[in-house]
Structure formats: structure tokens, C-alpha cells
Design a protein around this motif. Structure first.
Motif, PDB file in Angstrom:
ATOM      1  N   HIS A  52       0.851  -1.189   0.000  1.00  0.00           N
ATOM      2  CA  HIS A  52       0.000   0.000   0.000  1.00  0.00           C
ATOM      3  C   HIS A  52       0.887   1.238   0.000  1.00  0.00           C
ATOM      4  N   LEU A  53       0.598   2.168  -0.881  1.00  0.00           N
ATOM      5  CA  LEU A  53       1.324   3.434  -0.985  1.00  0.00           C
ATOM      6  C   LEU A  53       0.388   4.548  -0.547  1.00  0.00           C
ATOM      7  N   ASN A  54       0.696   5.156   0.593  1.00  0.00           N
ATOM      8  CA  ASN A  54      -0.169   6.197   1.171  1.00  0.00           C
ATOM      9  C   ASN A  54      -1.610   5.708   1.306  1.00  0.00           C
ATOM     10  N   GLY A  55      -1.756   4.447   1.719  1.00  0.00           N
ATOM     11  CA  GLY A  55      -3.073   3.871   1.962  1.00  0.00           C
ATOM     12  C   GLY A  55      -3.746   3.240   0.764  1.00  0.00           C
ATOM     13  N   GLU A  56      -3.169   3.376  -0.414  1.00  0.00           N
ATOM     14  CA  GLU A  56      -3.768   2.822  -1.634  1.00  0.00           C
ATOM     15  C   GLU A  56      -3.067   1.525  -2.029  1.00  0.00           C
ATOM     16  N   LEU A  57      -3.854   0.477  -2.309  1.00  0.00           N
ATOM     17  CA  LEU A  57      -3.285  -0.797  -2.746  1.00  0.00           C
ATOM     18  C   LEU A  57      -2.669  -0.629  -4.131  1.00  0.00           C
ATOM     19  N   VAL A  58      -1.355  -0.898  -4.252  1.00  0.00           N
ATOM     20  CA  VAL A  58      -0.667  -0.718  -5.529  1.00  0.00           C
ATOM     21  C   VAL A  58       0.016  -1.989  -6.023  1.00  0.00           C
ATOM     22  N   GLN A  59       0.183  -2.974  -5.154  1.00  0.00           N
ATOM     23  CA  GLN A  59       0.846  -4.218  -5.543  1.00  0.00           C
ATOM     24  C   GLN A  59       0.182  -5.375  -4.832  1.00  0.00           C
ATOM     25  N   GLU A  60      -0.064  -6.442  -5.574  1.00  0.00           N
ATOM     26  CA  GLU A  60      -0.701  -7.619  -4.994  1.00  0.00           C
ATOM     27  C   GLU A  60      -0.238  -8.856  -5.753  1.00  0.00           C
ATOM     28  N   GLY A  61       0.108  -9.889  -5.028  1.00  0.00           N
ATOM     29  CA  GLY A  61       0.562 -11.117  -5.664  1.00  0.00           C
ATOM     30  C   GLY A  61       0.592 -12.251  -4.664  1.00  0.00           C
ATOM     31  N   THR A  62       1.155 -13.359  -5.066  1.00  0.00           N
ATOM     32  CA  THR A  62       1.257 -14.523  -4.195  1.00  0.00           C
ATOM     33  C   THR A  62       2.579 -15.238  -4.446  1.00  0.00           C
ATOM     34  N   THR A  63       3.149 -15.777  -3.380  1.00  0.00           N
ATOM     35  CA  THR A  63       4.411 -16.505  -3.526  1.00  0.00           C
ATOM     36  C   THR A  63       4.255 -17.736  -4.409  1.00  0.00           C
ATOM     37  N   ALA A  64       3.032 -18.179  -4.635  1.00  0.00           N
ATOM     38  CA  ALA A  64       2.806 -19.325  -5.521  1.00  0.00           C
ATOM     39  C   ALA A  64       3.245 -19.032  -6.950  1.00  0.00           C
ATOM     40  N   ASP A  65       3.408 -17.742  -7.283  1.00  0.00           N
ATOM     41  CA  ASP A  65       3.779 -17.351  -8.646  1.00  0.00           C
ATOM     42  C   ASP A  65       5.277 -17.205  -8.848  1.00  0.00           C
ATOM     43  N   MET A  66       6.072 -17.570  -7.843  1.00  0.00           N
ATOM     44  CA  MET A  66       7.522 -17.543  -8.046  1.00  0.00           C
ATOM     45  C   MET A  66       7.908 -18.481  -9.191  1.00  0.00           C
ATOM     46  N   ILE A  67       8.862 -18.061  -9.998  1.00  0.00           N
ATOM     47  CA  ILE A  67       9.390 -18.938 -11.044  1.00  0.00           C
ATOM     48  C   ILE A  67      10.261 -20.020 -10.417  1.00  0.00           C
ATOM     49  N   PHE A  68      11.129 -19.620  -9.494  1.00  0.00           N
ATOM     50  CA  PHE A  68      11.975 -20.564  -8.763  1.00  0.00           C
ATOM     51  C   PHE A  68      11.538 -20.536  -7.302  1.00  0.00           C
ATOM     52  N   ASP A  69      10.995 -21.654  -6.821  1.00  0.00           N
ATOM     53  CA  ASP A  69      10.481 -21.689  -5.459  1.00  0.00           C
ATOM     54  C   ASP A  69      11.620 -21.781  -4.450  1.00  0.00           C
ATOM     55  N   ILE A  70      11.273 -21.722  -3.186  1.00  0.00           N
ATOM     56  CA  ILE A  70      12.283 -21.691  -2.132  1.00  0.00           C
ATOM     57  C   ILE A  70      13.195 -22.912  -2.155  1.00  0.00           C
ATOM     58  N   PRO A  71      12.662 -24.135  -2.240  1.00  0.00           N
ATOM     59  CA  PRO A  71      13.572 -25.293  -2.305  1.00  0.00           C
ATOM     60  C   PRO A  71      14.520 -25.242  -3.499  1.00  0.00           C
ATOM     61  N   SER A  72      14.022 -24.783  -4.641  1.00  0.00           N
ATOM     62  CA  SER A  72      14.884 -24.688  -5.827  1.00  0.00           C
ATOM     63  C   SER A  72      16.008 -23.683  -5.623  1.00  0.00           C
ATOM     64  N   LEU A  73      15.692 -22.559  -4.963  1.00  0.00           N
ATOM     65  CA  LEU A  73      16.708 -21.539  -4.722  1.00  0.00           C
ATOM     66  C   LEU A  73      17.782 -22.042  -3.762  1.00  0.00           C
ATOM     67  N   ILE A  74      17.375 -22.750  -2.724  1.00  0.00           N
ATOM     68  CA  ILE A  74      18.351 -23.287  -1.774  1.00  0.00           C
ATOM     69  C   ILE A  74      19.219 -24.344  -2.442  1.00  0.00           C
ATOM     70  N   GLU A  75      18.617 -25.196  -3.239  1.00  0.00           N
ATOM     71  CA  GLU A  75      19.393 -26.201  -3.967  1.00  0.00           C
ATOM     72  C   GLU A  75      20.394 -25.529  -4.905  1.00  0.00           C
ATOM     73  N   TYR A  76      19.930 -24.522  -5.637  1.00  0.00           N
ATOM     74  CA  TYR A  76      20.786 -23.828  -6.599  1.00  0.00           C
ATOM     75  C   TYR A  76      21.960 -23.145  -5.910  1.00  0.00           C
ATOM     76  N   LEU A  77      21.690 -22.344  -4.887  1.00  0.00           N
ATOM     77  CA  LEU A  77      22.755 -21.594  -4.224  1.00  0.00           C
ATOM     78  C   LEU A  77      23.745 -22.517  -3.519  1.00  0.00           C
ATOM     79  N   SER A  78      23.237 -23.524  -2.846  1.00  0.00           N
ATOM     80  CA  SER A  78      24.114 -24.409  -2.083  1.00  0.00           C
ATOM     81  C   SER A  78      24.893 -25.366  -2.979  1.00  0.00           C
ATOM     82  N   SER A  79      24.576 -25.406  -4.263  1.00  0.00           N
ATOM     83  CA  SER A  79      25.302 -26.294  -5.178  1.00  0.00           C
ATOM     84  C   SER A  79      26.696 -25.771  -5.491  1.00  0.00           C
ATOM     85  N   PHE A  80      26.920 -24.460  -5.310  1.00  0.00           N
ATOM     86  CA  PHE A  80      28.231 -23.913  -5.632  1.00  0.00           C
ATOM     87  C   PHE A  80      28.842 -23.082  -4.513  1.00  0.00           C
TER      88      PHE A  80
END
Length: 252
Positions: A175-203
Motif C-alpha cells: 500500500h502506498l499512502n493507503g492505496e493498494l498498488v501491488q498484490e501477488g502470491t508466492t505461488a507465482d515464483m518462477i523458482f520456489d524456495i527449495p529450488s533456490l536453496i538447492e541452486y545456491l548451495s550447489s556452488f
């Protein structure tokens, strides 16, 4: 349980939410507006994701990346809840980014996705401002875009991993000055949390209090001095921040 780090009476304390107030680690009860909020953990290595939401990539007319676009952030950028973020006078476009922050809980190396959540100790809310003036392109965000002092707000709370049932199904709003300006859901991530941890910890080795900022959905717009920005992640927290000008930092 929700936990916080705050400054009060000249000392830094850990605190918990207690009937609408804060209970400090020495037992004192204080009002939330009596403290200076700090990031709920002291950041170590911080990984930030670019274009990790399909709608945000489309909004910017970019194809979805084929592997995570990751860059690093310094600890100088972080401030806490109710903090003030500096907008330099020469900037023409500076926007918020509501993000779920994933906090690593123990040393992780070559972690497979199936075991990734075993290495997460908790979550927080981040508002990771970007200054587009300095952007070469969205694949190469140079240091001035994402590493400015006061431009990464985090908090108010650290929420234990066990208290977040499904981190890949959380609503994000700004919300920007009380007005809703951004809305989404973590379900729309391209790379989910497990994928990110696997990727980063691989190197590289991940350590306790390393943080992964998982990206933002579409809806980022320019901000101005005086704007109050509220970023919220369902079940994790509501983070308030105010944009101020150079005069607030004169002599610092």
C-alpha cells in the motif's frame, strides 16, 4: 512465535509480541512506538532475486529467466520497521519491492530440494527498493541500484519456519499512502524456495542468518519524498517505511 530485534534505552534487545506490546528479553514491557526497530536478524550474506515472478518479468517485457538471476547485497542497506529510506535528489525513478525473506538456519552445502526446508529457520518481510536510474538492464543491476544505504527495509518480525504452514502460498501486498498498488502470491515464483536453496548451495556454502530475498510480483511504481509504504506478507508481518529526502541525512 514472532520475534524482533529492537533498540531501547541504549541497548539492543530481542523481543516478542505480548498482548499488543513488546516484551523485551529482560522482562520489561514497552510500547511498539517506544523502540527503534532493527532487522529481526543480523544479515550475513544476502541473496536477492531478479525477475523471480512471471508477472513481474512480463510487466518489464522480459522473458522468464531459465536459471535464477541472483545478486548480492551488503549489510549497510538494511534498516528496520518504521524506518526512513533516503531518496537521493537526483533520482527520477525509485520503487518499492515487497518480498518474502527466507532466513537460513544452519550450514548448507549441496542441499537437494527435498531437504531444503530443513535448512530454513524462519521468514520475514522485506521491502527492497530499486533505483532504476542506475539500471543497465534487469540482468545486470549494478551496485548503485540495490546497495544504497537505507534501501532495504526488513521486519518487523522473524517468524519461525514451523509457524508458516506453506511459504509458497502467501499473499503479498503493498500500500502506498493507503492505496493498494501491488498484490501477488508466492505461488507465482518462477523458482520456489527449495529450488533456490538447492541452486545456491550447489556452488557455495550457506550459513546461519544468510538471507534469500525471493523477488517481487508486478505492480512496482515510483515513490516520492513523504510517501508511506506498507509491505505485507500474509502470516509473516506488516512492514511500514517512509521515504525521506537528502536533507534528513545532512551531515551524516
Amino acid at each position: 512465535m514472532k520475534k524482533a530485534r529492537v533498540a531501547f534505552g541504549g541497548s539492543i534487545h530481542e523481543a516478542i509480541e505480548w498482548e499488543g506490546r513488546l516484551k523485551l528479553d529482560d522482562g520489561r514491557l514497552v510500547e511498539e512506538n517506544e523502540v527503534t526497530w532493527l532487522p529481526p536478524v543480523e544479515p550475513r550474506t544476502v541473496f536477492a532475486l531478479g525477475l523471480n515472478y512471471a508477472d513481474h518479468a512480463a510487466e518489464l517485457a522480459f522473458a522468464a529467466p531459465e536459471e535464477p538471476l541472483v545478486f548480492l547485497k551488503g549489510p549497510n542497506t538494511f534498516i528496520g520497521h518504521n524506518g526512513f529510506t533516503r531518496r537521493p535528489a537526483d533520482v527520477t525513478y525509485m520503487h518499492y519491492e515487497c518480498e518474502l525473506a527466507v532466513i537460513i538456519g544452519k550450514t548448507a552445502r549441496n542441499v537437494k530440494k527435498e531437504k531444503a526446508y530443513d535448512y530454513v529457520k524462519g521468514y520475514s518481510v522485506a521491502n527492497d527498493y530499486a533505483i532504476r536510474d542506475y539500471l543497465e538492464n534487469y540482468y545486470r543491476p549494478n551496485l548503485r541500484v540495490k546497495n544504497r544505504d537505507t534501501c532495504t527495509v526488513m521486519g518487523p518480525w522473524f517468524v519461525d519456519a514451523e509457524d508458516v504452514k506453506d511459504p509458497m502460498d502467501l499473499k503479498l501486498t503493498t500500500h502506498l499512502n493507503g492505496e493498494l498498488v501491488q498484490e501477488g502470491t508466492t505461488a507465482d515464483m518462477i523458482f520456489d524456495i527449495p529450488s533456490l536453496i538447492e541452486y545456491l548451495s550447489s556452488f557455495m556454502t550457506l550459513s546461519e542468518n544468510d538471507i534469500i530475498l525471493t523477488g517481487t510480483p508486478k505492480g512496482s511504481v515510483d515513490t516520492a519524498v513523504g510517501d508511506v509504504v506498507v509491505t505485507e506478507v500474509e502470516g509473516v508481518g506488516r512492514l511500514v517505511n517512509t521515504i525521506v529526502g537528502d536533507e534528513e541525512f545532512a551531515g551524516r
